[in-house]
Scaffold this active site. Structure first.
Site, PDB file in Angstrom:
ATOM      1  N   HIS A  90     -90.982  77.956   2.901  1.00  0.00           N
ATOM      2  CA  HIS A  90     -92.184  76.962   2.712  1.00  0.00           C
ATOM      3  C   HIS A  90     -92.532  76.278   3.905  1.00  0.00           C
ATOM      4  CE1 HIS A  90     -90.574  72.919   1.667  1.00  0.00           C
ATOM      5  NE2 HIS A  90     -89.300  73.740   1.126  1.00  0.00           N
ATOM      6  N   ASP A  92     -94.936  73.777   3.727  1.00  0.00           N
ATOM      7  CA  ASP A  92     -95.530  72.201   3.375  1.00  0.00           C
ATOM      8  C   ASP A  92     -94.368  71.349   3.497  1.00  0.00           C
ATOM      9  OD1 ASP A  92     -94.374  73.594   1.023  1.00  0.00           O
ATOM     10  OD2 ASP A  92     -95.018  72.067  -0.056  1.00  0.00           O
ATOM     11  N   ASP A 123     -86.175  70.911   6.200  1.00  0.00           N
ATOM     12  CA  ASP A 123     -87.056  71.238   4.673  1.00  0.00           C
ATOM     13  C   ASP A 123     -88.531  71.736   4.985  1.00  0.00           C
ATOM     14  OD1 ASP A 123     -87.576  71.966   2.246  1.00  0.00           O
ATOM     15  OD2 ASP A 123     -87.778  69.727   1.607  1.00  0.00           O
ATOM     16  N   GLU A 157     -94.849  74.433  -1.990  1.00  0.00           N
ATOM     17  CA  GLU A 157     -93.558  74.377  -2.569  1.00  0.00           C
ATOM     18  C   GLU A 157     -93.100  73.390  -3.023  1.00  0.00           C
ATOM     19  OE1 GLU A 157     -89.151  74.566  -3.510  1.00  0.00           O
ATOM     20  OE2 GLU A 157     -90.411  73.383  -2.001  1.00  0.00           O
ATOM     21  N   GLU A 183     -84.319  78.457   2.358  1.00  0.00           N
ATOM     22  CA  GLU A 183     -83.814  76.970   2.089  1.00  0.00           C
ATOM     23  C   GLU A 183     -82.506  76.593   2.705  1.00  0.00           C
ATOM     24  OE1 GLU A 183     -85.573  74.373   0.824  1.00  0.00           O
ATOM     25  OE2 GLU A 183     -86.962  75.036  -0.384  1.00  0.00           O
ATOM     26  N   HIS A 382     -86.425  65.338   2.833  1.00  0.00           N
ATOM     27  CA  HIS A 382     -87.155  63.951   2.242  1.00  0.00           C
ATOM     28  C   HIS A 382     -86.685  62.877   2.420  1.00  0.00           C
ATOM     29  CE1 HIS A 382     -88.219  66.874  -1.588  1.00  0.00           C
ATOM     30  NE2 HIS A 382     -88.262  67.509  -0.355  1.00  0.00           N
TER      31      HIS A 382
HETATM   32 ZN   LIG Z   1     -88.205  69.693  -0.282  1.00  0.00          ZN
END
Ligand SMILES: [Zn+2]
Length: 407
Positions: A90, A92, A123, A157, A183, A382
């Site tokens: 992903h 985003d 990420d 995602e 991932e 994050h």
């Molecule tokens: Zn994430």
């Protein structure tokens, strides 16, 4: 800058050495690409600029077809063979609301101590870049015979696990035989993930003036019993034997109420429950558990639907029930992944399971055999000073290329 190498050894003595050799020549371009991706902000639902850049890059690298779909995900295809392998990353990212705590610019694409820093570095823009380059290298080295490779760089995602990838399957007619979710795994082989469900519990009350509470029914007080039941269950799961990721979990994550003013009795209260699912935990099990939680209280519950808009303006709805999935060690894909890893590293890969949710929920839904492999540590996702080791990015690209060769 693109580097072309004459491939002398078509059927060659040692294709994996050829891949290693080729990698050395494109490594700098790959890392530049990662840095540029980090420099483009692409919060969930606002990925247009990064999608356009991704599209341009795939065209530049000679992808046979590049599609930007209705949600704004970018899908590159290499080859036309019968065996179809899809990589998904992903593009985003979550927002940055703690910029002052970072030691570097989260959108600077800074490289320090052999690591790429920035939001999305782990990420998972580095993984996306590695998979885009793997498709390119595979074409340059003639590894595509009998194969079709899809490189999906998908949007949205973070809040809508799996939905953008499902959209690709449903709208572009892509039906891969195998999938790799890129991932972060610290370059270990992921053979499954914990599932996730999000439930919403509603309790009705009767509004009244705050000065005469006896005339109403306080919807928040009525919710207390339910909150206690959730907390009891949370403790029960925490105290179960087994590591995090191998046991279920439940948590109350949000609470809200509807009230006419600060001096009115709330007429409705709502709580949200995050439930992580382990192997064998079906919808029926969660349904029974939720029925017990609300039993006798008058509350109702449902699987929460998260509704949002993609950058193209299309609506996305996430139905938040995503079961656990895994793949057998005996499966052909797992075996090919072992071989791909051994080709690059001369040892077996370490195995792991993701304890969070990924776009693998989409491939699982369509029964597409899936493994996971990606650069960097998911613990860096994050958080401030998010970073990904450069070595991991190169290693992931090499693994993806070897997997294309071995599948
Ligand atoms: Zn994430």
């Amino acid at each position: 800058m693109m580097v072309k190498i004459q491939v002398v050894n078509k059927r060659g003595v040692n294709r994996m050495l050829e891949i290693k050799e080729f990698m050395k020549n494109v490594e700098k371009d790959l890392i530049d690409f990662c840095q540029n991706l980090v420099r483009i902000k692409s919060f969930t639902g606002r990925e247009e600029e990064v999608s356009r850049y991704m599209e341009k890059k795939m065209i530049e690298l000679g992808y046979d077809e590049v599609i930007v779909d209705g949600l704004g995900s970018v899908i590159g295809r290499m080859g036309t063979g019968d065996k179809k392998l899809l990589f998904d990353s992903h593009i985003d990212t979550v927002a940055v609301d703690d910029e002052k705590d970072w030691s570097v610019d989260p959108f600077g694409g800074v490289i320090k101590d052999g690591k790429l820093f920035g939001r999305g570095s782990v990420d998972m823009k580095s993984a996306g870049a590695a998979s885009v380059y793997a498709g390119y290298i595979a074409k340059e080295l003639g590894l595509l015979e009998g194969k079709t490779i899809y490189v999906s760089t998908s949007v949205m995602e973070e809040d809508y696990d799996g939905e953008a990838l499902l959209y690709e399957f449903e709208n572009l007619g892509i039906k891969p035989d195998y999938a790799v979710i890129c991932e972060a795994t610290q370059c270990r082989l992921a053979i499954g993930q914990r599932g996730r469900a999000l439930m919403k519990i509603d309790m009705e009350g009767v509004s009244a003036h705050g000065s005469a509470p006896e005339k109403g029914v306080n919807a928040v007080y009525k919710m207390v019993e339910i909150i206690n039941r959730i907390e009891d269950l949370e403790k029960k799961y925490i105290n179960m034997a087994g590591k995090i990721g191998e046991k279920p979990s439940i948590a109350l994550t949000k609470i809200e109420c509807e009230t006419a003013s600060y001096n009115a009795i709330p007429s409705k209260s709502t709580v949200y429950v995050d439930r992580r699912l382990i192997k064998g935990e079906t919808y029926e099990i969660v349904e029974n558990e939720m029925n017990e939680i609300v039993e006798g209280t008058g509350a109702t519950w449902e699987i929460f639907k998260v509704i949002g808009k993609s950058w193209t303006g299309e609506e996305v709805v996430l139905n938040s029930f995503m079961p656990f999935w895994d793949i057998s060690l005996e499966h052909g894909l797992t075996k090919a992944a072992f071989k791909a890893y051994e080709d690059g590293n001369e040892r077996k890969p370490e195995l792991m399971m993701w304890d969070f949710s990924t776009n693998g929920v989409a491939t699982d839904k369509l029964n597409i055999p899936t493994i996971g492999f990606g650069p960097g540590d998911s613990k860096m996702a994050h958080v401030k000073d998010e970073h990904c080791p450069i070595d991991d990015i190169v290693k992931a690209c090499e693994f993806y290329t070897n997997l294309i060769k071995n599948i």
